[in-house]
Motif scaffolding. Structure first.
Motif, short mmCIF file in Angstrom:
data_model
loop_
_atom_site.label_atom_id
_atom_site.label_comp_id
_atom_site.label_asym_id
_atom_site.label_seq_id
_atom_site.Cartn_x
_atom_site.Cartn_y
_atom_site.Cartn_z
N THR A 256 -1.07 -21.18 16.42
CA THR A 256 -1.02 -20.84 15.00
C THR A 256 -0.59 -19.39 14.85
O THR A 256 -1.15 -18.50 15.48
CB THR A 256 -2.40 -21.00 14.34
N ARG A 285 2.62 -20.78 10.60
CA ARG A 285 3.46 -21.67 11.41
C ARG A 285 2.57 -22.30 12.48
O ARG A 285 1.98 -21.59 13.30
CB ARG A 285 4.63 -20.93 12.04
N ASP A 305 -7.34 -34.62 14.50
CA ASP A 305 -6.93 -33.89 13.30
C ASP A 305 -6.99 -32.40 13.61
O ASP A 305 -8.06 -31.82 13.72
CB ASP A 305 -7.86 -34.24 12.13
N ASP A 307 -6.09 -29.99 11.74
CA ASP A 307 -6.33 -29.22 10.52
C ASP A 307 -5.36 -28.05 10.38
O ASP A 307 -5.72 -26.96 9.94
CB ASP A 307 -7.78 -28.70 10.50
N ILE A 308 -4.11 -28.29 10.78
CA ILE A 308 -3.04 -27.31 10.60
C ILE A 308 -1.73 -28.09 10.49
O ILE A 308 -1.54 -29.09 11.19
CB ILE A 308 -2.99 -26.30 11.77
N HIS A 309 -0.86 -27.70 9.61
CA HIS A 309 0.41 -28.40 9.44
C HIS A 309 1.39 -28.00 10.55
O HIS A 309 1.44 -26.83 10.94
CB HIS A 309 1.02 -28.07 8.08
N GLU A 310 2.13 -28.97 11.02
CA GLU A 310 3.21 -28.68 11.98
C GLU A 310 4.31 -27.90 11.28
O GLU A 310 4.68 -28.19 10.14
CB GLU A 310 3.77 -29.99 12.52
N SER A 313 4.19 -23.48 6.75
CA SER A 313 3.39 -23.83 5.58
C SER A 313 2.93 -22.55 4.90
O SER A 313 3.11 -21.45 5.43
CB SER A 313 2.19 -24.71 5.97
N SER A 352 0.48 -24.98 0.51
CA SER A 352 0.65 -26.24 1.23
C SER A 352 -0.68 -26.94 1.47
O SER A 352 -0.70 -28.13 1.81
CB SER A 352 1.34 -25.99 2.57
N TYR A 353 -1.76 -26.21 1.34
CA TYR A 353 -3.10 -26.76 1.51
C TYR A 353 -3.79 -26.73 0.15
O TYR A 353 -3.65 -25.78 -0.61
CB TYR A 353 -3.90 -25.93 2.51
N ASP A 386 -8.49 -30.16 1.77
CA ASP A 386 -7.92 -30.13 3.12
C ASP A 386 -7.61 -28.71 3.56
O ASP A 386 -6.44 -28.33 3.73
CB ASP A 386 -6.66 -31.01 3.20
N ALA A 388 -7.09 -25.48 6.05
CA ALA A 388 -6.73 -25.27 7.45
C ALA A 388 -8.00 -24.95 8.24
O ALA A 388 -9.01 -24.52 7.68
CB ALA A 388 -5.74 -24.12 7.56
#
Length: 514
Positions: A256, A285, A305, A307-310, A313, A352-353, A386, A388
């Motif tokens: 991250t 990122r 999960d 809990d972080i977007h690929e 974001s 994004s979250y 949701d 991070a």
């Protein structure tokens, strides 16, 4: 302490240092370090006058004397002992408390103690005393404000630690808390680590710059704060093994990178309250590993999960905070209370979250015989939506027996100690948190050299960390399904020239965790 055998021998010197348990407490809301008040320079005295003749040297009793019954009118205010702090900053706090030339005051006036609390809450003074002496006019007095200044270069945090997952991480967070004598806080911190032994990990780096400008009358009583951050680190998710097995081989790392910060404004409110509003923006990122499943006992495979977007974001939030503080001392209190409540929500369309996070922390202090103190510390928090993982509640931040996050980065694979044999072992990051801690403090050191105060303390309590699934468990209720655990600590807390230092059992365990 699992997994220690392969590491302790190679790090005996470091482990011995860590066993001393020497570290500073987090300083987001604590007073800075202490300094001896020197000789009062002529320019360190400032007065607000009404026309009057030379003052009579005869003094009246201090405000704290309950026999001081009549009310007197303040003719002028003198500030003493402020060798570095601008008198205008002190006078501003008195004015906010309603203490100004022309004000009628008496011993029972709540504004007197409120003014003293406001001065101590600035964090620049070891002590503040208010007294009066006879004024030039009948019924008039001169208000004397005598302060003892603290040191302004403060160690907020030290980060030397080791664990089975990360052989070493370290750094520091320092502040100049009274820049130019105007109460401006300027500081920064860093933390670096070796490459964790968890598969897929990278060396960790965390950087912070922070500043706070005190409230100004010209700005409508508003103060301002800002923080800039950069994190580049890995976080660990379990892929195999039992919930209570912290072996690094049972985990995998997700990378991250975070960059951004926050800006905010704050204002003093009536009756010992403060309010603030912060706006936060971060660019994130995430780099997820190829393996994204966990194998449970019995061969069952479940998705992880992270809990972080690929990829890229964003996070954009607003946080409102209310702070109530009537502690007798911001470092080693013997009475009063401190309560802080905050609510953080994301900005629709900008983040994004999507989440909302509420947190309430409260401490209550009662004076006991022989100068001892009893403290009760409460924490309750919930994150909906949701968030991070770095915005969720983390077990190391709740349990002093575990390594906490350093500038927002976790370097350990330990779960809670699980003294009660409950389901707490499988909870590391979660949406709901609670803790009750009872502490008893005994004064052992007061006003000697560079160490201005010290308390021997013992603390014990219970904590819990839960997710939505814990409230929907099928079947009959079982106590062992509750994700709760016990925690405790015993040690010495020192208020010093350069900050608050704690030498304790929990500190030693959390900094050499295996």
């Amino acid at each position: 302490m699992r997994g220690a055998g392969t590491h302790i021998g190679r790090r005996a010197g470091l482990a011995l240092l860590l066993a001393l348990g020497l570290a500073t407490a987090a300083r987001a809301d604590e007073a800075p370090g202490l300094a001896t008040a020197g000789e009062r320079a002529p320019e360190a005295v400032e007065a607000v006058d009404t026309p009057s003749e030379t003052l009579d040297a005869e003094t009246a009793p201090e405000f704290v004397d309950p026999t001081f019954g009549p009310r007197y009118v303040i003719e002028r205010i003198e500030v003493r002992g402020n060798a570095h702090t601008k008198a205008s900053l002190i006078l501003e706090q008195l004015d906010e408390a309603g203490m100004r030339p022309g004000t009628a005051v008496g011993a029972a006036d709540a504004r007197v103690e409120a003014a003293r609390y406001r001065l101590l809450a600035l964090g620049h003074f070891l002590d503040a005393r208010l007294s009066v002496r006879r004024g030039a006019q009948r019924g008039g007095v001169v208000l004397l404000v005598e302060v003892e200044e603290r040191g302004s270069i403060v160690v907020n945090e030290l980060f030397p630690s080791t664990s089975a997952a990360t052989r070493f991480w370290g750094g520091a967070d320092l502040s100049e808390t009274n820049f130019l004598g105007r109460g401006i806080n300027l500081g920064g911190g860093f933390v670096v680590s070796t490459r964790p032994v968890v598969p897929g990990s990278e060396r960790g780096l965390g950087l912070r710059l922070h500043t706070a400008i005190p409230a100004q009358r010209a700005w409508g009583g508003l103060g301002f704060q800002a923080t800039a951050l950069f994190n580049d680190a890995s976080d660990f998710q379990r892929v195999a093994g039992a919930d209570d097995d912290p072996a690094p081989a049972n985990f995998i790392a997700a990378g991250t990178r975070r960059a951004g910060g926050l800006i905010g404004a704050n204002r003093a409110l009536p009756h010992s309250w403060h309010g603030s509003l912060d706006l936060r923006a971060e660019w994130v990122r995430g780099s997820l590993p190829t393996l994204q499943t966990r194998t449970l006992s019995g061969g069952v495979v479940t998705p992880i999960d992270f809990d972080i977007h690929e990829g890229a974001s964003r996070i954009a939030t607003a946080t409102a905070t209310l702070d109530y503080d009537t502690r007798s001392d911001p470092v080693l209190p013997r009475g009063g209370a401190r309560a802080v409540a905050s609510l953080e929500v994301t900005a629709p369309g900008l983040s994004s979250y999507s989440f909302a996070k509420a947190l309430v922390q409260a401490s209550f202090y009662a004076k006991m015989p022989h100068g001892h103190a009893l403290g009760i510390h409460l924490l309750a928090g919930a994150a909906f939506g949701d968030p991070a993982y770095f915005d969720e509640f983390f077990i190391g931040d709740l349990n002093p027996l575990l390594p906490r996050r350093a500038l927002g980065i976790n370097f350990s694979t330990l779960s809670s100690r699980n003294f009660l044999g409950t389901s707490i072992s499988r909870h590391r990051y979660d949406n709901y948190a609670g803790r009750v801690l009872i502490e008893y403090a005994i004064p052992v050191w007061r006003r000697r050299g560079l160490v201005y105060g010290g308390d021997l303390f013992a603390a014990a309590g219970v904590l819990g960390l839960a997710s939505d699934g814990d409230f929907n468990t099928p079947g009959p209720f079982r106590a062992r399904d509750l994700p709760v655990d016990l925690t405790a600590d015993l040690g010495l807390r020192l208020d010093t020239y350069v900050g608050i230092f704690t030498i304790s059992i929990a500190n030693a365990l959390s900094r050499s965790s295996f």
